[in-house]
Structure formats: C-alpha cells, structure tokens
Design a protein around this motif. Structure first.
Motif, PDB file in Angstrom:
ATOM      1  N   LYS A  83       5.548 -23.073 -28.354  1.00 18.50           N
ATOM      2  CA  LYS A  83       6.760 -22.288 -28.133  1.00 18.50           C
ATOM      3  C   LYS A  83       6.559 -20.818 -28.481  1.00 18.50           C
ATOM      4  CE  LYS A  83      10.079 -26.051 -28.737  1.00 18.50           C
ATOM      5  NZ  LYS A  83      11.250 -26.534 -29.527  1.00 18.50           N
ATOM      6  N   GLN A 104       4.609 -19.068 -25.722  1.00 17.21           N
ATOM      7  CA  GLN A 104       5.448 -18.933 -24.541  1.00 17.21           C
ATOM      8  C   GLN A 104       6.516 -17.860 -24.747  1.00 17.21           C
ATOM      9  OE1 GLN A 104       4.951 -20.569 -21.563  1.00 17.21           O
ATOM     10  NE2 GLN A 104       3.041 -21.191 -22.569  1.00 17.21           N
ATOM     11  N   PHE A 105       7.066 -17.819 -25.968  1.00 17.03           N
ATOM     12  CA  PHE A 105       8.050 -16.778 -26.287  1.00 17.03           C
ATOM     13  C   PHE A 105       7.417 -15.390 -26.206  1.00 17.03           C
ATOM     14  CE2 PHE A 105       9.211 -13.919 -29.795  1.00 17.03           C
ATOM     15  CZ  PHE A 105      10.494 -13.554 -29.392  1.00 17.03           C
ATOM     16  N   TYR A 106       6.199 -15.265 -26.721  1.00 17.60           N
ATOM     17  CA  TYR A 106       5.538 -13.956 -26.718  1.00 17.60           C
ATOM     18  C   TYR A 106       5.253 -13.490 -25.297  1.00 17.60           C
ATOM     19  CZ  TYR A 106       2.582 -10.193 -28.475  1.00 17.60           C
ATOM     20  OH  TYR A 106       2.062  -8.948 -28.774  1.00 17.60           O
ATOM     21  N   LEU A 107       4.813 -14.393 -24.442  1.00 18.19           N
ATOM     22  CA  LEU A 107       4.484 -14.030 -23.069  1.00 18.19           C
ATOM     23  C   LEU A 107       5.725 -13.709 -22.232  1.00 18.19           C
ATOM     24  CD1 LEU A 107       1.638 -16.556 -22.175  1.00 18.19           C
ATOM     25  CD2 LEU A 107       1.422 -14.119 -22.646  1.00 18.19           C
ATOM     26  N   SER A 108       6.817 -14.332 -22.534  1.00 16.17           N
ATOM     27  CA  SER A 108       8.017 -14.127 -21.719  1.00 16.17           C
ATOM     28  C   SER A 108       8.944 -13.055 -22.274  1.00 16.17           C
ATOM     29  CB  SER A 108       8.795 -15.445 -21.612  1.00 16.17           C
ATOM     30  OG  SER A 108       9.195 -15.901 -22.910  1.00 16.17           O
ATOM     31  N   ASP A 109       8.978 -12.895 -23.609  1.00 19.02           N
ATOM     32  CA  ASP A 109       9.977 -12.008 -24.218  1.00 19.02           C
ATOM     33  C   ASP A 109       9.403 -10.801 -24.941  1.00 19.02           C
ATOM     34  OD1 ASP A 109      11.856 -13.774 -23.314  1.00 19.02           O
ATOM     35  OD2 ASP A 109      12.046 -14.842 -25.212  1.00 19.02           O
ATOM     36  N   PRO A 127       5.145  -9.688 -21.432  1.00 18.84           N
ATOM     37  CA  PRO A 127       4.922 -10.426 -20.170  1.00 18.84           C
ATOM     38  C   PRO A 127       3.857  -9.816 -19.282  1.00 18.84           C
ATOM     39  CG  PRO A 127       6.986  -9.189 -20.103  1.00 18.84           C
ATOM     40  CD  PRO A 127       6.479  -9.100 -21.522  1.00 18.84           C
ATOM     41  N   ASN A 164       0.757 -11.649 -18.193  1.00 20.96           N
ATOM     42  CA  ASN A 164       0.787 -12.590 -17.067  1.00 20.96           C
ATOM     43  C   ASN A 164       0.838 -11.892 -15.718  1.00 20.96           C
ATOM     44  OD1 ASN A 164       0.630 -15.103 -18.338  1.00 20.96           O
ATOM     45  ND2 ASN A 164       2.837 -15.129 -18.783  1.00 20.96           N
ATOM     46  N   GLU A 182       9.738  -8.265 -13.954  1.00 19.84           N
ATOM     47  CA  GLU A 182       9.563  -9.452 -14.791  1.00 19.84           C
ATOM     48  C   GLU A 182       8.323  -9.369 -15.682  1.00 19.84           C
ATOM     49  OE1 GLU A 182       8.294 -13.057 -12.698  1.00 19.84           O
ATOM     50  OE2 GLU A 182       8.183 -11.828 -10.862  1.00 19.84           O
ATOM     51  N   TYR A 183       7.407  -8.436 -15.390  1.00 18.92           N
ATOM     52  CA  TYR A 183       6.202  -8.291 -16.203  1.00 18.92           C
ATOM     53  C   TYR A 183       6.234  -7.037 -17.079  1.00 18.92           C
ATOM     54  CZ  TYR A 183       4.511 -11.823 -12.960  1.00 18.92           C
ATOM     55  OH  TYR A 183       4.378 -12.967 -12.220  1.00 18.92           O
TER      56      TYR A 183
END
Length: 400
Positions: free
Chosen positions: A240, A243-248, A251, A254, A320-321
C-alpha cells in the motif's frame, strides 16, 4: 596568443551561435525528411566546426589539448539543444521541426525538453568555463570532474530511456555516442591526475567538523533508504505504501516515457554505491580519493534533480503523472528532491574545505608573514644603503 587577438573563449562562444542559422537552413531542406541524412549532416558539420576552432588556437598551447576541440564542438551542439527546447515550448518556430519529427522524436517529452534546457544553459556555461581555464593556463580539472558527473548521468538516463520508451529510435540516436565516450575518457584522465596530487592530511577535527560528519552520515543513510524505496516501487511492489507513493506523491515514476523510472534505477545502481562509499570515508577518514568522486556526484545530482523536478511539474507531462497539487504530496516531494541536489554539493564543499579555505585566505591575505618579518622587509625597502668610504674600509681591514 597575441594580446591583440580576441579571447579564444569569446571566439568559441560567438562561433557556437552560428548553429542557429545553420539549423534553420537545414530545416528547409527536403533531404532532412530522412533520419539517415540528419545523421550524415551531423557527422559532417561537427568535425568542420572543430576545424574552425583549430584556427582559434593555432598560436595557443591549447591546440595540443584534444579536450579543447571536444568542448568546442559540444558548445556548438549545446546551442542546438537550446533551440530544440525553445521550439518545443513554442518560443521559436521553424528551426528544429525536422529533427523532432525524423531525428529524435522522444525529445518531445517533458524530460527531453528539460534535458535540452540544461545542456543549453548549464553544460554550455561549463564548456565556456573549461575553455577559458584551459586557454588561460589555469587548473580546469575540478570543473572538468563536475562536468563529467553531469553529462555522464544525463546519458545514463537519457539513452536507455530512449530505447525502452514508446517512441523508438532512429539513426540520429547514434549522434549521442560521443557524449558517452568523451566524458568517460575525460573522467578517467582527471581521476588519474588526481592520484598524483599530494593532498594535505588533516591531523585533527574540530567539534563542528565532527557534528557536520554526523549530519552527513545520517543523510546518506536516509538517501539510501529513499533510493531503495523508489526502486522497489518502480519494480512493481504491490504494498500500500509504494502504491500510495506512486499515485499520490511521485506519479512521474510511472510516466510512459520511462525516464522517471530509469532515473530511479540509476539512483539504486549508481548513487547508492556513492552513498555507501561516502559513509565509509566518514567512518574511516583519510581517504583522499573521495574528493574527486564527490565532485562527480555533485555534478550528477544537479543534472538529475533539476531535470527530474521540472519534468515532474511541466505542462508537457500528462496531468495524471505530474506531482499532485496537495499539501501532503508537495511536503514530501520538495524536501526529498531538493535535499538530493543540495546535500551532495555541501558534501563536495566539505571534502574540499581545506582548498576552499586556502583559496579565500590567499585572496584576502596574500602572504603569511610575521610582524617582525614585515617590518624588516619594509625597512630594507625604505632605507637606502649607505656608501662605504675608504677610511671605513681601511679601518675594517685593520680590525681584521
């Protein structure tokens, strides 16, 4: 060199600006629609510019230094890169459209844009500085190591990112090969020269030096953990927190162009060994080789972080990135990435603190003399020598 001639650095600077009208002309040729002809044009033009620069140093000892021609040609291409960046952002038009279309289309990414900005500003200033130091007979090794770190890192991220990205590669990709070979060649030369230098040994450390080393040591440990965490996140960890770091938070790691991910891999495989080596040198002092590597590390960090930060924020990156516009994301993103560029420079300055101190003290106090020596020398300069008469000579001979 004759003093009546213009400075060599100025001649190289002015000649490099010829790149702008040249590429503007090439953009209008129909042959430039083929990437092979773009590659051929680069192979022909760059050596010709090197021959032009050879005329500038025909009466200078710098003509025997092959790196002069390398830095001169690279200054020419730095102007080309600046034109690419300006055209990508819409400030100019009709200069590099042919190259962006058929040469290196992956430069249209935010990372490609920012790497061109850095080459057209930071690297361009380094080339002129190196040429000036070389032609004036001054030591250019320190700035050379800093440049080696910056440009080598840019190629370590840029060239693999081009291959694994979604734009493919063309013939013009081979024009980047000299940017890999000559920095490595220069780095090996500078490091070998550094082995011959007798460094001043520091007998003892003050309280502030010991406290500073503790702070550096703690930061290197944190930097190692950050690099490992980013690596794990980029490699597809499903926890988690990753995933949190990559999305919030970041980003951009990615981003489909893959430059952000390549940057994270570079930190894991190349920067972590530097952090560990620096820690070992703090624990076991007296390792003078770390001085040169600290400069290479500082040069690599400024190129890495400036390009990465701006690419993460730039409008060309998909929304988004980009770094999310939240307090939590910014409060993590900025301290982490700013420290990764500032602390390596502070550490390089700490490793060279004796040289920095000597430089400034020599500027402020030209000589280190006691007060009695100064008085005696001033008396010798001010008081004229008395003439010795014949009677005094006879008297002295009689006494002997």
């Amino acid at each position: 060199m004759d003093s009546s001639q213009p400075p060599i650095t100025l001649l190289v600077f002015v000649s490099s600006l010829l790149a702008a009208p040249l590429i503007y002309t090439l953009d209008k040729l129909a042959a430039m629609e083929d990437s092979k002809w773009i590659f051929a044009a680069g192979v022909v033009i760059l050596p010709l510019f090197g021959l032009l620069c050879k005329i500038f140093v025909q009466y200078s000892p710098a003509k025997r230094e092959p790196l002069f021609y390398v830095w001169s040609i690279f200054s020419f291409t730095a102007v080309v890169d600046m034109c690419i960046a300006l055209e990508l952002d819409g400030y100019i038009k009709g200069f590099m459209e042919f190259y962006l279309r058929e040469g290196e289309p992956y430069l249209r990414s935010s990372y490609g844009t920012m790497i061109n900005y850095w080459d057209g500003t930071g690297h361009f200033a380094m080339y002129l500085g190196l040429i000036y130091l070389l032609c004036s007979g001054k030591n250019y090794r320190i700035l050379g190591l800093y440049w080696v770190g910056s440009i080598t890192h840019s190629m370590i991220v840029f060239m693999p990112g081009n291959v694994i990205g979604n734009k493919g590669i063309r013939w013009s990709y081979l024009l980047n090969v000299p940017y890999v070979y000559y920095p490595i060649y220069s780095g090996v030369r500078f490091l070998r020269d550094g082995m011959k230098i007798k460094h001043k040994q520091i007998s003892g450390k003050t309280l502030w030096e010991r406290c500073t080393e503790w702070i550096f040591g703690l930061w290197f440990v944190v930097a190692i953990l950050i690099a490992m965490f980013r690596y794990v996140a980029c490699m597809g960890c499903k926890e988690k927190i990753t995933q949190f770091y990559l999305s919030d938070v970041e980003p951009y790691l990615n981003d489909p162009y893959q430059y952000g991910r390549t940057q994270a891999l570079c930190y894991f495989y190349y920067f972590i060994p530097m952090y560990v080596a620096s820690l070992c040198c703090l624990i076991f002092p007296g390792q003078t080789w770390i001085k040169d590597w600290s400069l290479i590390h500082a040069g690599a960090s400024i190129q890495a972080q400036l390009v990465y930060i701006w690419a993460s924020l730039k409008w060309r990156t998909e929304t988004e990135y980009q770094v999310p516009d939240t307090v939590l994301a910014r409060s993590i993103f900025w301290p982490v990435n700013i420290s990764l560029v500032i602390v390596p420079h502070l550490y390089a300055m700490y490793c060279h603190r004796e040289e920095i101190y000597d430089f400034f003290t020599n500027q402020i106090v030209p000589s280190f003399k006691t007060e009695d020596e100064d008085v005696n020398q001033s008396n010798e300069k001010v008081l004229p020598q008395r003439r010795v008469t014949r009677s005094q000579k006879k008297q002295s001979q009689h006494i002997d």
